[in-house]
Design an enzyme around this catalytic site. Sequence first.
Site, PDB file in Angstrom:
ATOM      1  N   CYS A   2      -8.864  -3.859  -7.044  1.00 19.62           N
ATOM      2  CA  CYS A   2     -10.097  -3.148  -7.374  1.00 19.62           C
ATOM      3  C   CYS A   2     -11.232  -3.620  -6.455  1.00 19.62           C
ATOM      4  CB  CYS A   2     -10.497  -3.432  -8.815  1.00 19.62           C
ATOM      5  SG  CYS A   2      -9.144  -3.199  -9.966  1.00 19.62           S
ATOM      6  N   ARG A  27     -10.045   0.137  -1.849  1.00 19.23           N
ATOM      7  CA  ARG A  27      -9.338  -0.911  -2.597  1.00 19.23           C
ATOM      8  C   ARG A  27      -8.710  -0.390  -3.891  1.00 19.23           C
ATOM      9  NH1 ARG A  27     -10.748  -5.992  -1.005  1.00 19.23           N
ATOM     10  NH2 ARG A  27     -10.063  -6.797  -3.010  1.00 19.23           N
ATOM     11  N   TRP A  75      -8.085   0.055  -9.454  1.00 19.69           N
ATOM     12  CA  TRP A  75      -6.671   0.341  -9.210  1.00 19.69           C
ATOM     13  C   TRP A  75      -5.961  -0.214 -10.439  1.00 19.69           C
ATOM     14  CZ3 TRP A  75      -2.007  -2.267  -8.771  1.00 19.69           C
ATOM     15  CH2 TRP A  75      -0.960  -1.536  -8.183  1.00 19.69           C
ATOM     16  N   ASN A 101     -11.548  -7.838 -10.928  1.00 16.63           N
ATOM     17  CA  ASN A 101     -10.471  -7.515  -9.999  1.00 16.63           C
ATOM     18  C   ASN A 101      -9.421  -8.608 -10.166  1.00 16.63           C
ATOM     19  OD1 ASN A 101      -8.869  -6.960  -7.761  1.00 16.63           O
ATOM     20  ND2 ASN A 101     -10.266  -7.934  -6.319  1.00 16.63           N
ATOM     21  N   GLY A 102      -8.201  -8.245 -10.551  1.00 15.72           N
ATOM     22  CA  GLY A 102      -7.150  -9.244 -10.740  1.00 15.72           C
ATOM     23  C   GLY A 102      -6.404  -9.012 -12.037  1.00 15.72           C
ATOM     24  N   GLU A 487       8.366   1.363  10.639  1.00 16.23           N
ATOM     25  CA  GLU A 487       6.923   1.587  10.513  1.00 16.23           C
ATOM     26  C   GLU A 487       6.610   3.092  10.515  1.00 16.23           C
ATOM     27  OE1 GLU A 487       4.552  -0.040   9.553  1.00 16.23           O
ATOM     28  OE2 GLU A 487       2.755   0.849  10.390  1.00 16.23           O
ATOM     29  N   LYS A 491       4.750   5.028   7.456  1.00 16.75           N
ATOM     30  CA  LYS A 491       3.518   5.807   7.646  1.00 16.75           C
ATOM     31  C   LYS A 491       3.676   7.201   7.048  1.00 16.75           C
ATOM     32  CE  LYS A 491       1.441   3.339   8.216  1.00 16.75           C
ATOM     33  NZ  LYS A 491       1.509   1.932   8.417  1.00 16.75           N
ATOM     34  N   GLU A 494       3.980   7.087   3.023  1.00 19.48           N
ATOM     35  CA  GLU A 494       2.841   6.639   2.218  1.00 19.48           C
ATOM     36  C   GLU A 494       1.659   7.616   2.237  1.00 19.48           C
ATOM     37  OE1 GLU A 494       0.854   2.925   3.230  1.00 19.48           O
ATOM     38  OE2 GLU A 494       1.285   3.233   5.334  1.00 19.48           O
ATOM     39  N   HIS A 510      26.938   4.566   9.505  1.00 15.76           N
ATOM     40  CA  HIS A 510      27.468   3.832   8.351  1.00 15.76           C
ATOM     41  C   HIS A 510      26.919   4.391   7.045  1.00 15.76           C
ATOM     42  CE1 HIS A 510      29.417   0.929  10.948  1.00 15.76           C
ATOM     43  NE2 HIS A 510      28.310   0.902  11.665  1.00 15.76           N
ATOM     44  N   LYS A 609      -5.699  -0.672  -0.629  1.00 20.68           N
ATOM     45  CA  LYS A 609      -5.638  -1.327   0.680  1.00 20.68           C
ATOM     46  C   LYS A 609      -5.147  -2.769   0.591  1.00 20.68           C
ATOM     47  CE  LYS A 609      -6.304  -1.523   5.115  1.00 20.68           C
ATOM     48  NZ  LYS A 609      -5.229  -0.916   5.913  1.00 20.68           N
TER      49      LYS A 609
END
Length: 614
Positions: A2, A27, A75, A101-102, A487, A491, A494, A510, A609
Amino acid sequence: MCGIVGYLGTREVYPILIKGLRRLEYRGYDSAGVAMINGSGHLNVYKRKGKVSDLENFATGNDTTGTIGIGHTRWATHGEPNDVNSHPHYSQSKNIVLIHNGIIENYASIKEGLKKRGHTFESQTDTEVLVHLIEEIKQHDNMKLGHAVLAALNQVIGAYAIVVMDKNDPTTLVAAKKGSPMVIGIGENEFFIASDASPIVEFTKNVVYLEDEQVAILRRGEDLKIRSLKDKEVTPYVQQLTIELENIEKGGYDHFMLKEIYEQPRSVKDSMRGRLNAEKGIVSLGGIVEHEAKFKNAKRIIFIACGTSWHAGLVGEYLFEEFARIPVEVEYASEFRYRNPVIYPDDLIIAISQSGETADTLAAIELAKSKGATIIGVCNVVGSSIARATHAGSYTHAGPEIGVASTKAFTAQVTVLTLMALHVARIKGTLPESRFRQLLYELESIPTKIEQALKLNAEIKDIAFKFKDSTNALYLGRGFTFPVALEGALKLKEISYIHAEGYPAAEMKHGPIALIDEEMPVFVIATKGPNYEKVVSNIQEVKARKGKVIAVVTAGDKEVKGTADHTIEIPETDESLVPLVSVIPWQLLSYHIAVMRGCNVDQPRNLAKSVTVE
Ligand code: M6R
């Protein structure tokens, strides 16, 4: 995760809170809220599910006056995103409000006790429990707010950055942190509090980064006071912010992600600045100078990181093994911390993190530290928790990265890891001088080659249009470009919510080859190098099953051009440096696909983030 913001001073607080929340919205963006005490001592709280703009619409026309206040963008961890679970949360009497936040891990047992003593709760959050506890202690022991916060936090297990405000004391804000970041800005007769410096930078450059287990007491007309959780006075250490306002604004781009993609020639150059001189044959990393012997004698290097930073670590594995001949392991921090890893005191741990706040990476560092290993940090955010928890390190100098999808942080991390691997190779004498020199010149030319790759934007946008409606995608790479395949897939998934997998090209047969049909785009890096012919064969295998191949190739390539459906030609560079250039087309491709699908590029659903919870 957050974002929190607070202000106490002489200006109208609401615009400062809203602007601050907009800057911190990366965030977390499930819900947002503000609380202000107006000139008559009335406490106004507005909170809403949704974005900061929803909160603004909700608060319009209501009393938002006052010169003291707090704000939060959430969040969700405990309790779904809705109006009630949004912060700020009230105490039992509704006189005290708190933002957090936490995660308060022992909130359930504290809540049980409070309930037995007559407290009632409105939300499902852990946060509400804490503000009830603070008020209970304050009333019971007739304490000032600062001391009540301190006493309450001594009962708490978990991570937090909090700001508390009491309607009956409109001259004070109390802030505290453990495991979540918090910066306090000090202006003329005013204080700012925020999760990072972005809401503060336009008002003051004087800041104090609060340390874990510290409580800050901000009182109108007084100097900042800090106390430890053990109730010892701490002298605030005032630092100067180095970021500028323009670093955290979009600067004419539609999205932060696009701006950050385009910043890469500059951010890669900045990450090399003062560290590389090809003409003189010098690589120097001041931050690790004292630990050169450790690097020289290391029997093993372990990279710990999450997400994109983990992908940079994988590139680091190839670089260190190739140049410095040191065996490397690359670990997901979240896995590493919860098994019983074998760590020797002569192991060198390199922790990579853009934010420097990722909870799993931080915990993995503490574990490795407890076993006596030396920890080197590669962080972007100066003064962040990870940067401070490591023994030494090298910053990446990418500048603030605000788009949730990491782009310039990745190339800056790979740049610093390349410099590090070359530096260690030099110390160990594992690279012939001529090869070493050639690599330095090549590395120096990378910003220009990234610039050339960025010029392919229009072409990449056309390709994006063709594949925007795909439901699946496969990314392939081999050797140094395997991490770039991972990567590229990350990208795409997400920000555009298309399912994508990254694979080593040869592994395709495979299993994943079963997925290939005419609907399946396969994004391949097939640049010139030792694995080129093998990747060309992998492309043939995809084409034989009617898959669509989009290949990043070296400029002038003919062979793949004849086979693939689309080719993207990037400038030639040394095989070991190809990740730095070949990732650019995949970043642009996922950006355009996400925009064409109408996705919120900078704030993709369910993400935040910096992941400061495990
Ligand atoms: O701040 P960090 O580098 O420690 O963050 C690690 C991951 O959370 C981050 O890279 C994440 O995977 C990004 N959203 C990827 O774009």
